[in-house]
Scaffold this active site. Structure first.
Site, short mmCIF file in Angstrom:
data_model
loop_
_atom_site.label_atom_id
_atom_site.label_comp_id
_atom_site.label_asym_id
_atom_site.label_seq_id
_atom_site.Cartn_x
_atom_site.Cartn_y
_atom_site.Cartn_z
N LYS A 14 0.84 -1.21 0.00
CA LYS A 14 0.00 0.00 0.00
C LYS A 14 0.87 1.26 0.00
O LYS A 14 0.65 2.19 -0.77
CB LYS A 14 -0.92 0.01 1.24
CG LYS A 14 -1.85 -1.19 1.31
CD LYS A 14 -2.74 -1.16 2.54
CE LYS A 14 -2.01 -1.24 3.86
NZ LYS A 14 -1.30 -2.52 4.09
N ARG A 72 11.77 -5.92 5.01
CA ARG A 72 11.68 -4.46 4.81
C ARG A 72 12.68 -3.75 5.72
O ARG A 72 12.86 -4.09 6.88
CB ARG A 72 10.27 -3.97 5.13
CG ARG A 72 10.15 -2.44 5.08
CD ARG A 72 8.73 -1.95 5.09
NE ARG A 72 7.92 -2.55 6.12
CZ ARG A 72 6.59 -2.45 6.18
NH1 ARG A 72 5.94 -1.76 5.26
NH2 ARG A 72 5.92 -3.05 7.15
N ARG A 112 0.07 -9.17 13.00
CA ARG A 112 -0.61 -8.12 12.20
C ARG A 112 -1.44 -8.75 11.09
O ARG A 112 -2.53 -8.26 10.77
CB ARG A 112 0.43 -7.16 11.62
CG ARG A 112 1.02 -6.23 12.70
CD ARG A 112 2.32 -5.62 12.25
NE ARG A 112 2.18 -4.86 11.03
CZ ARG A 112 3.17 -4.71 10.13
NH1 ARG A 112 4.35 -5.24 10.35
NH2 ARG A 112 2.95 -4.01 9.05
P1 AP5 Z 1 4.89 -1.58 1.79
O1 AP5 Z 1 4.51 -0.80 0.59
O2 AP5 Z 1 5.61 -0.90 2.89
O3 AP5 Z 1 3.61 -2.40 2.32
P2 AP5 Z 1 2.32 -1.91 3.10
O4 AP5 Z 1 1.14 -2.62 2.53
O5 AP5 Z 1 2.27 -0.42 3.17
O6 AP5 Z 1 2.67 -2.58 4.50
P3 AP5 Z 1 2.64 -1.99 5.96
O7 AP5 Z 1 3.27 -3.06 6.80
O8 AP5 Z 1 3.23 -0.63 6.07
O9 AP5 Z 1 1.11 -1.93 6.19
P4 AP5 Z 1 0.36 -2.00 7.48
O10 AP5 Z 1 -1.00 -1.75 7.01
O11 AP5 Z 1 0.51 -3.21 8.32
O12 AP5 Z 1 1.13 -0.93 8.37
P5 AP5 Z 1 0.77 0.55 8.77
O13 AP5 Z 1 2.00 1.32 8.73
O14 AP5 Z 1 -0.43 1.03 8.03
O15 AP5 Z 1 5.77 -2.83 1.29
C1 AP5 Z 1 6.28 -3.78 2.22
C2 AP5 Z 1 7.66 -4.22 1.73
O16 AP5 Z 1 7.50 -4.91 0.48
C3 AP5 Z 1 8.64 -3.06 1.46
O17 AP5 Z 1 9.93 -3.47 1.80
C4 AP5 Z 1 8.53 -2.82 -0.07
O18 AP5 Z 1 9.74 -2.34 -0.62
C5 AP5 Z 1 8.20 -4.23 -0.57
N1 AP5 Z 1 7.33 -4.22 -1.74
C6 AP5 Z 1 6.17 -3.54 -1.86
N2 AP5 Z 1 5.60 -3.80 -3.05
C7 AP5 Z 1 6.42 -4.69 -3.68
C8 AP5 Z 1 6.36 -5.37 -4.94
N3 AP5 Z 1 5.34 -5.18 -5.80
N4 AP5 Z 1 7.36 -6.22 -5.26
C9 AP5 Z 1 8.39 -6.43 -4.40
N5 AP5 Z 1 8.50 -5.82 -3.19
C10 AP5 Z 1 7.51 -4.97 -2.84
O19 AP5 Z 1 0.27 0.34 10.28
C11 AP5 Z 1 1.17 0.00 11.29
C12 AP5 Z 1 0.43 -0.01 12.63
O20 AP5 Z 1 -0.14 1.29 12.88
C13 AP5 Z 1 -0.75 -0.95 12.74
O21 AP5 Z 1 -0.34 -2.27 13.06
C14 AP5 Z 1 -1.57 -0.30 13.85
O22 AP5 Z 1 -1.03 -0.55 15.12
C15 AP5 Z 1 -1.41 1.18 13.54
N6 AP5 Z 1 -2.45 1.70 12.65
C16 AP5 Z 1 -2.27 2.27 11.43
N7 AP5 Z 1 -3.44 2.62 10.89
C17 AP5 Z 1 -4.39 2.24 11.78
C18 AP5 Z 1 -5.81 2.33 11.77
N8 AP5 Z 1 -6.50 2.85 10.75
N9 AP5 Z 1 -6.47 1.82 12.85
C19 AP5 Z 1 -5.81 1.32 13.91
N10 AP5 Z 1 -4.47 1.20 13.96
C20 AP5 Z 1 -3.76 1.67 12.91
#
Ligand code: AP5
Length: 226
Positions: free
Chosen positions: A12, A127, A171
């Site tokens: 994402k 990552r 997660r």
């Molecule tokens: P990346 O693009 O970073 O993936 P992502 O889907 O953004 O993954 P996240 O782990 O950041 O999502 P998340 O939803 O768990 O975390 P968030 O920060 O929102 O890609 C991942 C890796 O893969 C990278 O190394 C990238 O280079 C690689 N990659 C990507 N695409 C690729 C491809 N096509 N091919 C090869 N490699 C690729 O949330 C974290 C925490 O915050 C949550 O656990 C929670 O505690 C809190 N939080 C955030 N939002 C909320 C909410 N709305 N409600 C409650 N708690 C929340």
């Protein structure tokens, strides 16, 4: 206004960055905003850090207030928004509906990124994020030129605490239980479009452009984010 929906590691943040670079949207990532609060040691950061490090979700009212603040900014409203990581529970989606209605806004699409679970775990645990400029790398799929060093600014790369394998698995379980029901919630409204996120970043970016009706971009601009 587009919501990017999908499990941790689906890409994402990566896709949001490339779409925003190409089209000038405002990227609203609740995870990034919360991590910045923790980094700055604010009261909000202290409130949510244990929750985030354990892989649990932070309270609905906390993230909803953050998003409401961002969507209230004129520059964000004019640019169009990509919401990354919000909403994440049915309760948040209901609060989001109210926020949109009271602000005279509408949700155009929910883009669902789908990928195999084993691939998600590999992406998450591999990552690395720059400790200074926040550029995202991946030791398997997008390694830096020098081990542990950011290509962009030369600072140290670090692993997110919640990317350790046990927390990443937690997660993914939280996603299945609390966030996956949003697919049906939004599908009933006919706004969900799906992209196979298990392929190369450039391909995911191109397919997302097509799915969102944004047109296909030139190779120079395609999927260069993150
Ligand atoms: P990346 O693009 O970073 O993936 P992502 O889907 O953004 O993954 P996240 O782990 O950041 O999502 P998340 O939803 O768990 O975390 P968030 O920060 O929102 O890609 C991942 C890796 O893969 C990278 O190394 C990238 O280079 C690689 N990659 C990507 N695409 C690729 C491809 N096509 N091919 C090869 N490699 C690729 O949330 C974290 C925490 O915050 C949550 O656990 C929670 O505690 C809190 N939080 C955030 N939002 C909320 C909410 N709305 N409600 C409650 N708690 C929340």
């Amino acid at each position: 206004m587009v919501v990017l929906l999908g499990p941790p590691g689906a890409g994402k943040g990566t896709l949001a960055e490339s779409l925003c670079a190409a089209f000038g949207f405002a990227h609203i990532s609740t995870g990034d905003i919360l991590r910045e609060e923790i980094r700055q040691g604010t009261e909000l950061g202290r409130r949510v850090s244990a929750c985030m490090e354990s892989g649990a979700l932070v309270p609905d009212d906390v993230v909803t207030a953050i998003v409401a603040g961002r969507l209230g900014q004129d520059t964000v409203r004019q640019a169009g928004s990509l919401l990354d990581g919000f909403p994440r529970t049915v309760r948040q989606a209901e609060l989001f509906d109210r926020m949109l209605a009271s602000g005279g806004m509408a949700l155009d699409r929910v883009l669902l990124l789908e990928a195999d679970r084993d691939l998600l775990v590999r992406r998450l645990t591999a990552r690395r994020v720059c400790s200074q400029c926040r550029t995202v790398f991946n030791v398997i799929f997008q390694p830096p030129g020098r081990d542990g060093v950011c290509d962009r600014c030369g600072a140290e790369l670090r692993q997110r605490p919640d990317d350790m394998e046990a927390t990443a698995l937690e997660r993914l379980a939280v996603y299945e239980e609390q966030t996956a029901p949003l697919v049906a919630f939004y599908a009933r409204r006919g706004v969900v479009v799906r992209v196979d996120a298990g392929r190369a970043r450039e391909v995911v970016h191109r397919d997302a452009c097509v799915a969102l009706g944004l047109g296909v971009l030139s190779a120079e601009r395609d999927g260069k984010g993150s």
